[in-house]
Design a protein around this motif. Structure first.
Motif, short mmCIF file in Angstrom:
data_model
loop_
_atom_site.label_atom_id
_atom_site.label_comp_id
_atom_site.label_asym_id
_atom_site.label_seq_id
_atom_site.Cartn_x
_atom_site.Cartn_y
_atom_site.Cartn_z
N ILE A 29 0.80 -1.20 0.00
CA ILE A 29 0.11 0.02 0.06
C ILE A 29 0.95 1.02 0.12
CG2 ILE A 29 -1.85 1.12 1.28
CD1 ILE A 29 -2.57 -1.67 2.52
N ARG A 44 -9.66 4.26 8.43
CA ARG A 44 -9.63 3.87 7.07
C ARG A 44 -8.64 2.57 6.92
NH1 ARG A 44 -8.43 9.19 6.82
NH2 ARG A 44 -6.31 8.82 5.97
N PHE A 45 -7.77 2.45 7.76
CA PHE A 45 -6.80 1.30 7.90
C PHE A 45 -7.00 0.36 9.09
CE2 PHE A 45 -3.86 4.33 5.36
CZ PHE A 45 -4.42 3.99 4.26
N LEU A 66 -8.35 -5.06 3.40
CA LEU A 66 -8.26 -3.68 2.78
C LEU A 66 -8.08 -3.67 1.40
CD1 LEU A 66 -7.78 -0.87 3.54
CD2 LEU A 66 -5.45 -1.23 3.91
N ILE A 67 -7.16 -4.36 0.96
CA ILE A 67 -6.71 -4.67 -0.51
C ILE A 67 -8.10 -4.76 -1.24
CG2 ILE A 67 -5.72 -5.79 -2.48
CD1 ILE A 67 -3.26 -6.03 -0.30
N SER A 69 -11.01 -4.38 -0.46
CA SER A 69 -12.17 -3.40 -0.48
C SER A 69 -11.93 -2.11 -1.25
CB SER A 69 -12.25 -3.04 1.06
OG SER A 69 -11.13 -2.32 1.47
N VAL A 70 -10.68 -2.03 -1.97
CA VAL A 70 -10.36 -1.04 -2.57
C VAL A 70 -10.70 -1.04 -4.18
CG1 VAL A 70 -8.67 0.54 -3.57
CG2 VAL A 70 -8.42 -0.42 -1.34
#
Length: 70
Positions: A29, A44-45, A66-67, A69-70
């Motif tokens: 990231i 956010r993280f 997280l990855i 969800s982007v």
């Protein structure tokens, strides 16, 4: 994308990269350290896990989520 282990923990330099390391660590990231910590504080993280008094890490599963969800 970097090959992430299925489970375990990642240190911050493994997430945001470290070009000064030998060999250089590519970013998963690509954000600066201050941006990462601001994102953690804002939600956010993912939140880190304290593994020791001077060791902070993140669960691989949380980074994968997280990855995704982007």
């Amino acid at each position: 994308m970097n090959h992430l282990p299925e489970t375990g923990f990642l240190r911050l330099s493994q997430i945001i990269g470290n070009p000064d390391a030998e060999p250089p660590i590519p970013a998963i990231i690509p954000v600066k350290k201050s941006c990462w910590w601001a994102g953690v504080a804002a939600g956010r993280f993912p939140k880190p896990v304290k593994l020791g008094p001077r060791v902070t890490a993140w669960r691989v599963e949380d980074i994968r989520a997280l990855i995704a969800s982007v």
